[in-house]
Write a protein that holds these residues in place. Structure first.
Motif, PDB file in Angstrom:
ATOM      1  N   GLY A  67       0.821  -1.210   0.000  1.00 21.21           N
ATOM      2  CA  GLY A  67       0.000   0.000   0.000  1.00 21.21           C
ATOM      3  C   GLY A  67       0.853   1.257   0.000  1.00 21.21           C
ATOM      4  O   GLY A  67       1.885   1.334  -0.663  1.00 21.21           O
ATOM      5  N   ALA A  68       0.436   2.241   0.794  1.00 24.28           N
ATOM      6  CA  ALA A  68       1.151   3.520   0.869  1.00 24.28           C
ATOM      7  C   ALA A  68       2.236   3.514   1.940  1.00 24.28           C
ATOM      8  O   ALA A  68       2.964   4.494   2.081  1.00 24.28           O
ATOM      9  CB  ALA A  68       0.156   4.644   1.141  1.00 24.28           C
ATOM     10  N   VAL A  95       5.335   6.404   2.863  1.00 23.85           N
ATOM     11  CA  VAL A  95       5.361   7.150   4.123  1.00 23.85           C
ATOM     12  C   VAL A  95       6.640   6.858   4.896  1.00 23.85           C
ATOM     13  O   VAL A  95       7.298   7.784   5.386  1.00 23.85           O
ATOM     14  CB  VAL A  95       4.114   6.828   4.975  1.00 23.85           C
ATOM     15  CG1 VAL A  95       4.209   7.459   6.346  1.00 23.85           C
ATOM     16  CG2 VAL A  95       2.853   7.286   4.263  1.00 23.85           C
ATOM     17  N   VAL A  96       7.006   5.600   5.004  1.00 25.87           N
ATOM     18  CA  VAL A  96       8.211   5.244   5.763  1.00 25.87           C
ATOM     19  C   VAL A  96       9.451   5.824   5.096  1.00 25.87           C
ATOM     20  O   VAL A  96      10.332   6.364   5.765  1.00 25.87           O
ATOM     21  CB  VAL A  96       8.323   3.711   5.935  1.00 25.87           C
ATOM     22  CG1 VAL A  96       9.671   3.323   6.530  1.00 25.87           C
ATOM     23  CG2 VAL A  96       7.194   3.206   6.819  1.00 25.87           C
ATOM     24  N   ARG A  97       9.513   5.762   3.783  1.00 28.21           N
ATOM     25  CA  ARG A  97      10.682   6.333   3.079  1.00 28.21           C
ATOM     26  C   ARG A  97      10.706   7.853   3.196  1.00 28.21           C
ATOM     27  O   ARG A  97      11.775   8.443   3.386  1.00 28.21           O
ATOM     28  CB  ARG A  97      10.683   5.909   1.619  1.00 28.21           C
ATOM     29  CG  ARG A  97      11.063   4.457   1.433  1.00 28.21           C
ATOM     30  CD  ARG A  97      11.154   4.074  -0.042  1.00 28.21           C
ATOM     31  NE  ARG A  97      11.272   2.640  -0.167  1.00 28.21           N
ATOM     32  CZ  ARG A  97      10.410   1.866  -0.809  1.00 28.21           C
ATOM     33  NH1 ARG A  97       9.364   2.385  -1.427  1.00 28.21           N
ATOM     34  NH2 ARG A  97      10.583   0.569  -0.866  1.00 28.21           N
ATOM     35  N   VAL A 130      11.496   0.796   9.382  1.00 25.24           N
ATOM     36  CA  VAL A 130      12.089  -0.282   8.602  1.00 25.24           C
ATOM     37  C   VAL A 130      10.977  -0.934   7.793  1.00 25.24           C
ATOM     38  O   VAL A 130       9.897  -1.210   8.317  1.00 25.24           O
ATOM     39  CB  VAL A 130      12.734  -1.330   9.539  1.00 25.24           C
ATOM     40  CG1 VAL A 130      13.304  -2.485   8.749  1.00 25.24           C
ATOM     41  CG2 VAL A 130      13.792  -0.682  10.417  1.00 25.24           C
ATOM     42  N   LEU A 131      11.243  -1.173   6.516  1.00 23.79           N
ATOM     43  CA  LEU A 131      10.288  -1.875   5.662  1.00 23.79           C
ATOM     44  C   LEU A 131      10.695  -3.336   5.517  1.00 23.79           C
ATOM     45  O   LEU A 131      11.880  -3.642   5.372  1.00 23.79           O
ATOM     46  CB  LEU A 131      10.236  -1.235   4.269  1.00 23.79           C
ATOM     47  CG  LEU A 131       9.574   0.119   4.182  1.00 23.79           C
ATOM     48  CD1 LEU A 131       9.787   0.723   2.794  1.00 23.79           C
ATOM     49  CD2 LEU A 131       8.095   0.004   4.481  1.00 23.79           C
TER      50      LEU A 131
END
Length: 115
Positions: free
Chosen positions: A13-14, A18-20, A26-27
């Motif tokens: 998803g998004a 957002v995390v980047r 951490v992804l």
């Protein structure tokens, strides 16, 4: 992230965007619970890494996703739409709540009201 807590998020998803953008987490792969567990364990074992990610994420979220900025961006999008609409359609006629003789009305009277 807004609370200064780093996140471990699935790359779905998004969330990656957002995390980047915030840099406060951490992804991990969406369908890999082992990767999630490993990322959580890694952050739990490294308080300095948690502190850095938490501080970075909190600052970026406040900068990028704060309500005043979102409100300005939304208002600008509406203004752009209205400007584009007026450029294509021309300015609307003066709108009145009660049309009287000699006034321009944006909505012409219906044929029945002429009786």
């Amino acid at each position: 992230m807004a609370c200064g807590t780093p996140v471990v998020a699935c790359a779905a998803g998004a969330l990656p965007e957002v995390v980047r953008a915030a840099g406060g987490g951490v992804l991990v792969a969406r369908d890999d619970p082992g990767a999630r567990a490993a990322a959580i364990a890694d952050l739990a074992a490294r308080p300095e890494a948690r502190a850095v990610l938490g501080k970075r994420g909190c600052a970026r979220v406040a900068e990028v996703y704060a309500w005043p900025r979102i409100a300005r961006a939304t208002a600008a999008a509406y203004a752009e739409f209205i400007e584009d609409y007026r450029a294509r359609r021309g300015r609307p006629a003066r709108i009145t709540t009660s049309a009287s003789a000699g006034r321009r009305c944006a909505i012409p009277p219906s044929p029945r009201s002429a009786d």
